[in-house]
Design a protein around this motif. Structure first.
Motif, PDB file in Angstrom:
ATOM      1  N   ARG A 165       0.853  -1.189   0.000  1.00 45.60           N
ATOM      2  CA  ARG A 165       0.000   0.000   0.000  1.00 45.60           C
ATOM      3  C   ARG A 165       0.886   1.235   0.000  1.00 45.60           C
ATOM      4  NH1 ARG A 165      -2.671   0.473   4.848  1.00 45.60           N
ATOM      5  NH2 ARG A 165      -4.445   1.577   4.001  1.00 45.60           N
ATOM      6  N   ILE A 166       0.575   2.158  -0.900  1.00 49.19           N
ATOM      7  CA  ILE A 166       1.360   3.383  -1.022  1.00 49.19           C
ATOM      8  C   ILE A 166       0.430   4.591  -1.129  1.00 49.19           C
ATOM      9  CG2 ILE A 166       3.287   2.251  -2.209  1.00 49.19           C
ATOM     10  CD1 ILE A 166       2.096   3.836  -4.768  1.00 49.19           C
ATOM     11  N   ALA A 167       1.001   5.774  -0.937  1.00 48.63           N
ATOM     12  CA  ALA A 167       0.287   7.029  -1.177  1.00 48.63           C
ATOM     13  C   ALA A 167       1.326   8.109  -1.443  1.00 48.63           C
ATOM     14  CB  ALA A 167      -0.577   7.403   0.024  1.00 48.63           C
ATOM     15  N   PHE A 168       0.988   9.047  -2.327  1.00 52.26           N
ATOM     16  CA  PHE A 168       1.904  10.136  -2.668  1.00 52.26           C
ATOM     17  C   PHE A 168       1.457  11.432  -2.011  1.00 52.26           C
ATOM     18  CE2 PHE A 168       3.113   7.229  -6.059  1.00 52.26           C
ATOM     19  CZ  PHE A 168       4.476   7.493  -6.221  1.00 52.26           C
ATOM     20  N   LEU A 169       2.460  12.245  -1.640  1.00 53.91           N
ATOM     21  CA  LEU A 169       2.242  13.585  -1.099  1.00 53.91           C
ATOM     22  C   LEU A 169       2.743  14.597  -2.118  1.00 53.91           C
ATOM     23  CD1 LEU A 169       3.632  12.999   2.523  1.00 53.91           C
ATOM     24  CD2 LEU A 169       1.309  12.574   1.652  1.00 53.91           C
ATOM     25  N   HIS A 170       2.025  15.700  -2.270  1.00 56.90           N
ATOM     26  CA  HIS A 170       2.355  16.668  -3.319  1.00 56.90           C
ATOM     27  C   HIS A 170       3.628  17.449  -2.987  1.00 56.90           C
ATOM     28  CE1 HIS A 170       2.019  19.718  -6.380  1.00 56.90           C
ATOM     29  NE2 HIS A 170       1.044  19.004  -6.923  1.00 56.90           N
ATOM     30  N   PRO A 171       4.524  17.604  -3.985  1.00 55.22           N
ATOM     31  CA  PRO A 171       5.787  18.307  -3.718  1.00 55.22           C
ATOM     32  C   PRO A 171       5.616  19.758  -3.284  1.00 55.22           C
ATOM     33  CG  PRO A 171       5.572  17.773  -6.080  1.00 55.22           C
ATOM     34  CD  PRO A 171       4.458  17.064  -5.351  1.00 55.22           C
ATOM     35  N   LYS A 172       4.483  20.387  -3.626  1.00 54.76           N
ATOM     36  CA  LYS A 172       4.345  21.802  -3.255  1.00 54.76           C
ATOM     37  C   LYS A 172       4.241  21.987  -1.739  1.00 54.76           C
ATOM     38  CE  LYS A 172      -0.652  22.291  -3.986  1.00 54.76           C
ATOM     39  NZ  LYS A 172      -1.664  22.753  -4.943  1.00 54.76           N
ATOM     40  N   SER A 173       3.950  20.895  -1.026  1.00 59.92           N
ATOM     41  CA  SER A 173       3.890  21.039   0.429  1.00 59.92           C
ATOM     42  C   SER A 173       4.969  20.228   1.142  1.00 59.92           C
ATOM     43  CB  SER A 173       2.489  20.670   0.945  1.00 59.92           C
ATOM     44  OG  SER A 173       2.068  19.433   0.432  1.00 59.92           O
ATOM     45  N   THR A 174       5.948  19.717   0.377  1.00 58.99           N
ATOM     46  CA  THR A 174       7.020  18.927   1.003  1.00 58.99           C
ATOM     47  C   THR A 174       8.402  19.429   0.578  1.00 58.99           C
ATOM     48  OG1 THR A 174       6.992  17.324  -0.806  1.00 58.99           O
ATOM     49  CG2 THR A 174       5.606  16.820   1.109  1.00 58.99           C
ATOM     50  N   GLY A 175       8.526  20.721   0.372  1.00 55.82           N
ATOM     51  CA  GLY A 175       9.832  21.278   0.026  1.00 55.82           C
ATOM     52  C   GLY A 175      10.271  20.956  -1.387  1.00 55.82           C
ATOM     53  N   GLY A 176       9.310  20.682  -2.271  1.00 58.99           N
ATOM     54  CA  GLY A 176       9.656  20.483  -3.677  1.00 58.99           C
ATOM     55  C   GLY A 176       9.992  19.057  -4.057  1.00 58.99           C
ATOM     56  N   VAL A 177       9.806  18.126  -3.118  1.00 61.51           N
ATOM     57  CA  VAL A 177      10.110  16.721  -3.407  1.00 61.51           C
ATOM     58  C   VAL A 177       8.815  15.922  -3.405  1.00 61.51           C
ATOM     59  CG1 VAL A 177      11.379  14.672  -2.655  1.00 61.51           C
ATOM     60  CG2 VAL A 177      12.374  16.943  -2.324  1.00 61.51           C
ATOM     61  N   LEU A 178       8.573  15.209  -4.499  1.00 59.56           N
ATOM     62  CA  LEU A 178       7.438  14.281  -4.528  1.00 59.56           C
ATOM     63  C   LEU A 178       7.751  13.145  -3.559  1.00 59.56           C
ATOM     64  CD1 LEU A 178       4.753  13.242  -5.751  1.00 59.56           C
ATOM     65  CD2 LEU A 178       6.113  12.225  -7.592  1.00 59.56           C
ATOM     66  N   ILE A 179       6.901  12.980  -2.553  1.00 63.01           N
ATOM     67  CA  ILE A 179       7.140  11.970  -1.516  1.00 63.01           C
ATOM     68  C   ILE A 179       6.120  10.843  -1.665  1.00 63.01           C
ATOM     69  CG2 ILE A 179       7.124  11.480   0.970  1.00 63.01           C
ATOM     70  CD1 ILE A 179       9.413  13.291   0.303  1.00 63.01           C
TER      71      ILE A 179
END
Ligand code: ZN
Length: 136
Positions: A117-131
């Motif tokens: 199971r995975i989920a992505f966090l948007h880079p605009k709220s993580t310092g520019g890194v797709l997490i």
């Protein structure tokens, strides 16, 4: 040698966008000596996995012209696409991220390339890194 402590958040893999696997695979496999680890294709990408200790390098080649990796390579060129952290409690981590105002790309976890199971966090709220977050 002791068994590494696998509990807690760690880097599961680093996703590297490439134009073609054959361009880059020999560097990681033959020059750096990372063993290949077979992975299923996912999200419109052909994926080659290479083990670096407990973590993987995932080379992501666009399998279709309109895939997310194709758009990334077209816009930014090849390079680091995302960093995946393995977390013990994916649902709890997503809830904490949401409460902290982090923009979730996946509100609900889905199944990723390693069958987890995975989920992505948007880079605009993580310092520019797709997490990417992945469950153990
Ligand atoms: Zn990934």
């Amino acid at each position: 040698m002791t068994t590494p402590d696998r509990r807690g958040t760690r880097i599961a893999h680093i996703g590297v966008a490439v134009r073609a696997l054959d361009d880059v695979l020999p560097f990681y496999r033959d020059v750096l000596g990372l063993p290949e680890s077979p992975l299923d294709d996912a999200d419109g990408a052909r994926i080659a996995g290479l083990a670096a200790g407990d973590s993987l390098v995932e080379l992501l080649e666009p399998a279709a012209a309109d895939s997310p990796i194709a758009r990334f390579v077209g816009k930014k060129g090849p390079g680091i696409h995302h960093v995946c952290f393995c977390v013990e409690d994916l649902d709890g981590t997503l809830a904490r991220a949401k409460a902290a105002g982090i923009v979730l790309i996946d509100e609900v976890p889905r199944i990723g390339a390693e069958g987890k199971r995975i989920a992505f966090l948007h880079p605009k709220s993580t310092g520019g890194v797709l997490i990417e977050l992945s469950e153990y």
